[in-house]
Design an enzyme around this catalytic site. Structure first.
Site, short mmCIF file in Angstrom:
data_model
loop_
_atom_site.label_atom_id
_atom_site.label_comp_id
_atom_site.label_asym_id
_atom_site.label_seq_id
_atom_site.Cartn_x
_atom_site.Cartn_y
_atom_site.Cartn_z
CG HIS A 183 -1.14 3.27 7.00
ND1 HIS A 183 -1.36 4.18 5.99
CD2 HIS A 183 -2.37 2.92 7.47
CE1 HIS A 183 -2.68 4.38 5.88
NE2 HIS A 183 -3.30 3.63 6.75
CE1 TYR A 188 -5.73 6.48 11.33
CE2 TYR A 188 -5.28 5.57 9.15
CZ TYR A 188 -6.16 5.77 10.21
OH TYR A 188 -7.43 5.29 10.14
NE ARG A 345 -14.56 1.10 -1.28
CZ ARG A 345 -14.82 2.33 -1.69
NH1 ARG A 345 -15.85 2.98 -1.18
NH2 ARG A 345 -14.06 2.91 -2.61
C1 FNR Z 1 -9.88 0.57 4.32
N1 FNR Z 1 -8.74 1.24 3.89
C2 FNR Z 1 -7.57 1.11 4.61
N2 FNR Z 1 -6.41 1.65 4.13
C3 FNR Z 1 -5.25 1.43 4.76
O1 FNR Z 1 -4.22 1.91 4.29
N3 FNR Z 1 -5.22 0.71 5.92
C4 FNR Z 1 -6.33 0.18 6.48
O2 FNR Z 1 -6.27 -0.50 7.51
C5 FNR Z 1 -7.57 0.42 5.83
N4 FNR Z 1 -8.75 -0.02 6.36
C6 FNR Z 1 -9.88 -0.06 5.58
C7 FNR Z 1 -11.01 -0.75 6.01
C8 FNR Z 1 -12.12 -0.87 5.18
C9 FNR Z 1 -13.30 -1.66 5.63
C10 FNR Z 1 -12.12 -0.23 3.91
C11 FNR Z 1 -13.30 -0.34 2.99
C12 FNR Z 1 -11.02 0.50 3.51
C13 FNR Z 1 -8.67 1.79 2.53
C14 FNR Z 1 -8.47 0.69 1.50
O3 FNR Z 1 -7.21 0.07 1.63
C15 FNR Z 1 -8.58 1.26 0.07
O4 FNR Z 1 -7.52 2.16 -0.14
C16 FNR Z 1 -9.90 1.98 -0.17
O5 FNR Z 1 -10.99 1.20 0.30
C17 FNR Z 1 -10.11 2.30 -1.66
O6 FNR Z 1 -10.06 1.12 -2.42
P1 FNR Z 1 -11.41 0.34 -2.88
O7 FNR Z 1 -12.11 -0.13 -1.66
O8 FNR Z 1 -12.23 1.32 -3.66
O9 FNR Z 1 -10.90 -0.80 -3.73
#
Ligand code: FNR
Length: 377
Positions: A183, A188, A345
């Site tokens: 990550h 971060y 999501r």
């Molecule tokens: C996330 N996202 C996220 N990204 C990441 O790199 N590590 C993580 O632990 C998390 N945690 C996380 C929790 C929740 C509940 C959500 C909704 C999102 C971001 C996620 O991986 C993604 O990049 C974004 O949500 C955008 O994609 P979607 O949701 O539009 O498909």
């Protein structure tokens, strides 16, 4: 009719995925016992694997206790974390699917309160299980009001962070994960080193592009050589700080990401997972659905133009069959916006997303055999 690229195999080292939809890492804040998984994680992860997700990437998982984003983060900083992870991995494998894990150090965003709807992000203090005094960062710049000023990382801290990533990766290998993702996005620790908006260090880890990318490259090199050569390595970045509205402010831009991508291609990184933002409160994100897919596409075309083969994943608002299809579709010239579609999501809304996309696109995919009477004819 020919198969959409979305449902053609994606080969990454020893791993072959039957389709190009990947469950994006999502922190669930459900590990209340010092980073150990709880009974929530097994059904949470297996619901996707059972319903067609060929690869699920588990949530941001801390490589050091002090690098958790919150007291409820999952961890791989103790050997005792391995057993719980292995249980989830084994269950996913028993379903015939693959599983990855995202390794993280939260840097200046560590020791936060787990976010709930309507809540402002802030530090978790000691009484709330936090560790505000142990928060380290690239520089002494606090993330935002309500967070602490981090201690600027010193020589010994670098060794600890690099070793933390390597040891966590070794534990992930022991637990049986198929993919590791580093990550380096969302403000971060590693992300905050990349951007001059959060990294004002005067030493060899700050200043020039080469210095700001040094920690990430060092971690990639050490980690890559500590995991099997057959194992895919992904890296997630924030491809831009979204600060181009203030051009004079120090910032990480798409051009920087393209330059970084060219370097990562040579370091054994198999897939660049292209996210964006969350490193600067003044960011302005364009209000259109493809805002992040465009970033992935720019990076991919620069790589391919230079004959480089590192895969590129797109993520962000991929929430229906047509967007998923178009994100990875190879055109007549052999170009595509991205090689894989990561979906967050929409999988929480619809754990059967892969099956439903297949049905919408008229593609036959394997349903769980037990569910044959419900599968489309
Ligand atoms: C996330 N996202 C996220 N990204 C990441 O790199 N590590 C993580 O632990 C998390 N945690 C996380 C929790 C929740 C509940 C959500 C909704 C999102 C971001 C996620 O991986 C993604 O990049 C974004 O949500 C955008 O994609 P979607 O949701 O539009 O498909």
């Amino acid at each position: 009719s020919t198969l959409p690229t979305l449902f053609t195999p994606l080969k990454i080292r020893s791993l072959t995925l039957p389709n190009r939809i990947i469950v994006a890492p999502m922190g669930m804040y459900s590990a209340p016992h010092n980073g150990h998984l709880s009974p929530f994680h097994l059904p949470h992860v297996t619901q996707f694997a059972l319903r067609g997700a060929a690869l699920t990437i588990m949530e941001a998982t801390a490589v050091l206790a002090a690098g958790r984003t919150s007291p409820l983060d999952a961890g791989l900083y103790l050997d005792s974390h391995i057993a719980g992870m292995k249980e989830v991995v084994d269950a996913v494998h028993a379903l015939g699917q693959k599983i990855g894990i995202q390794l993280n150090h939260a840097g200046r965003k560590a020791s936060g309160m787990p976010l709930e709807r309507g809540m402002d992000a802030r530090i978790a203090n000691k009484e709330e299980g936090g560790w505000p005094e142990e928060v380290v960062g690239a520089s002494k710049l606090r993330w935002q009001e309500g967070y602490v000023e981090p201690r600027e990382m010193e020589e010994g801290d670098f060794e600890e962070v690099v070793t933390g990533f390597v040891r966590a990766a070794e534990r992930a290998v022991e637990a049986g994960f198929d993919v590791i993702e580093i990550h380096a996005a969302h403000g971060y620790l590693l992300s905050s080193f990349l951007s001059p908006s959060s990294n004002t260090r005067p030493d060899k880890y700050g200043g020039s592009f080469a210095n700001r990318t040094r920690l990430l490259l060092r971690i990639i090199t050490s980690l890559r050589s500590a995991i099997p050569a057959t194992m895919p390595l992904f890296v997630r970045i924030s491809a831009t700080d979204w600060m181009t509205h203030t051009p004079s402010a120090p910032q990480w831009t798409l051009t920087d990401s393209i330059n970084l991508a060219h370097e990562l291609d040579g370091l054994g990184v198999d897939l660049l997972d292209v996210s964006s933002g969350s490193n600067n409160l003044l960011q302005q994100i364009p209000p259109h659905a493809e805002y992040q897919i465009d970033l992935a596409s720019s990076i991919r075309s620069s790589l391919r133009g230079a004959g480089k083969t590192m895969l590129v994943g797109a993520v962000g608002r991929i929430d229906n069959a047509l967007i998923a299809r178009d994100t990875v579709q190879l055109n007549a010239a052999g170009d595509a916006k991205a090689d894989a579609a990561l979906v967050g999501r929409q999988f929480l809304r619809d754990p059967s997303f892969v099956l439903n996309v297949a049905e919408a696109l008229g593609v036959e995919v394997q349903w769980p055999s037990q569910y044959w009477r419900a599968a489309p004819l």
